[in-house]
Design a protein around this motif. Structure first.
Motif, PDB file in Angstrom:
ATOM      1  N   GLY A 164      -0.882   8.649   1.418  1.00 34.77           N
ATOM      2  CA  GLY A 164      -0.506  10.026   1.146  1.00 34.77           C
ATOM      3  C   GLY A 164      -1.462  10.988   1.819  1.00 34.77           C
ATOM      4  O   GLY A 164      -2.349  10.584   2.579  1.00 34.77           O
ATOM      5  N   GLY A 207      -1.329   6.449  -6.750  1.00 36.14           N
ATOM      6  CA  GLY A 207      -1.201   7.599  -5.871  1.00 36.14           C
ATOM      7  C   GLY A 207      -0.819   8.851  -6.627  1.00 36.14           C
ATOM      8  O   GLY A 207      -1.365   9.942  -6.377  1.00 36.14           O
ATOM      9  N   GLN A 249      -4.134   0.657  -1.960  1.00 41.26           N
ATOM     10  CA  GLN A 249      -3.732  -0.672  -1.541  1.00 41.26           C
ATOM     11  C   GLN A 249      -4.063  -1.698  -2.625  1.00 41.26           C
ATOM     12  O   GLN A 249      -5.007  -1.510  -3.383  1.00 41.26           O
ATOM     13  N   HIS A 296       0.831  -1.199   0.000  1.00 36.33           N
ATOM     14  CA  HIS A 296       0.000   0.000   0.000  1.00 36.33           C
ATOM     15  C   HIS A 296       0.865   1.248   0.000  1.00 36.33           C
ATOM     16  O   HIS A 296       2.072   1.187   0.232  1.00 36.33           O
ATOM     17  N   ARG A 297       0.211   2.369  -0.284  1.00 36.59           N
ATOM     18  CA  ARG A 297       0.845   3.683  -0.208  1.00 36.59           C
ATOM     19  C   ARG A 297      -0.139   4.633   0.431  1.00 36.59           C
ATOM     20  O   ARG A 297      -1.321   4.670   0.044  1.00 36.59           O
ATOM     21  N   GLU A 311       2.012   2.905  -6.710  1.00 38.96           N
ATOM     22  CA  GLU A 311       2.727   4.175  -6.858  1.00 38.96           C
ATOM     23  C   GLU A 311       2.082   5.049  -7.927  1.00 38.96           C
ATOM     24  O   GLU A 311       1.876   6.258  -7.745  1.00 38.96           O
TER      25      GLU A 311
END
Length: 300
Positions: free
Chosen positions: A116, A136, A122, A113-114, A133
């Motif tokens: 921000g 996002g 995810q 996941h990321r 990536e």
């Protein structure tokens, strides 16, 4: 022994603080993913529950947020007594933009996941880390309503390789604070679109978003119409037409312009609606909105 379907999925939960909106978008090699993964509650947040997902975890996570828990604590509480927690994957975001995600150690590769500002992305059984990536980045760089930004994130994830197993279903849901008072529906959900089974579900979801955008513009314009602010109604429809000509939008725009005293504009837009769909001629002949320009309409 039969196999339990695993939701090989990528999703995004996000908040638009200025618009007061929260939402979730998801794609999966899984039938009707929209009935399980995405959850949103106006003024509270949004959640995604996937991998070996448990649908009720979405509602439970939002309940925790509504009680004042942080995103991290909400996830921890939901998973605390779950013996299968390492097979789960969840993401949450609050209405004020705080976000968190959890990827269990036993989620199938690639999983991760990321998080921000204002969002969490995810995914599991993905082509690689580039999927989350790129999602996002696309969300951060896309300009426009939250629903459009969420779908843009899905498109970017698919372009980066997406789900290893392919595509099947997709969904987007958005809620906005105060929406229940702005329409006869009495709910804060402003967008709830699902593609249950399709060879290109994200592309189909994008098509549906285009239709939704037109209907949303007409709903907003109708609120001005009902309060007799015809100029504002016309302006709302005109903005939607910037995305492309549609006979229904053109016809409604002409109605509002007629009532607002914009004779020339009304006739031009009504004539164009007739060119694209002749059935509107019959409707216009009886439409009281064209009473101010009735003689001119008859000559079109």
């Amino acid at each position: 022994m039969s196999a339990t379907p695993h939701k090989s999925t990528f999703s995004i939960v996000a908040a638009d603080l200025e618009a007061g909106e929260v939402g979730c978008a998801v794609q999966s090699k899984y039938f009707s993913v929209g009935s399980v993964v995405p959850w949103a509650r106006a003024g509270v947040g949004a959640a995604a529950t996937q991998a070996a997902g448990v649908a009720v975890y979405g509602a439970q996570a939002l309940d925790e947020l509504e009680r004042g828990a942080s995103p991290e604590d909400a996830l921890a509480h939901v998973l605390a007594d779950d013996p299968g927690r390492e097979t789960r994957q969840l993401g949450v975001v609050t209405a004020d933009g705080r976000a968190a995600a959890f990827t269990g150690a036993e989620c199938l590769d690639w999983a991760g996941h990321r998080v921000g500002s204002g969002f969490a992305v995810q995914g599991n059984i993905l082509a690689g880390a580039a999927v989350v990536e790129e999602m996002g980045q696309a969300f951060e760089e896309t300009v426009g309503p939250l629903a459009h930004r969420l779908v843009a994130a899905l498109e970017a994830g698919q372009a980066a390789g997406g789900d290893k197993r392919g595509q099947q279903s997709a969904a987007v849901v958005v809620e906005r604070v105060g929406a229940r008072s702005e329409s006869r529906e009495g709910i804060d959900r402003i967008c709830d679109l699902r593609v249950e089974d399709h060879t290109e579900p994200i592309a189909e979801l994008r098509r549906l978003i285009g239709i939704w955008s037109s209907w949303d513009a007409m709903r907003r314009a109708n609120r001005h119409y009902e309060s007799h602010d015809y100029a504002a109604a016309a302006d709302a429809i005109a903005a939607a037409l910037a995305r492309g000509e549609e006979p229904m939008l053109l016809y409604n725009l002409a109605c509002y312009e007629s009532l607002a005293g914009r004779r020339n504009e009304a006739l031009a837009h009504l004539g164009r609606a007739f060119e694209l769909d002749a059935s509107y001629r019959t409707m216009a002949a009886q439409d009281p909105d064209f009473a101010p320009i009735r003689g001119d309409v008859a000559s079109l």
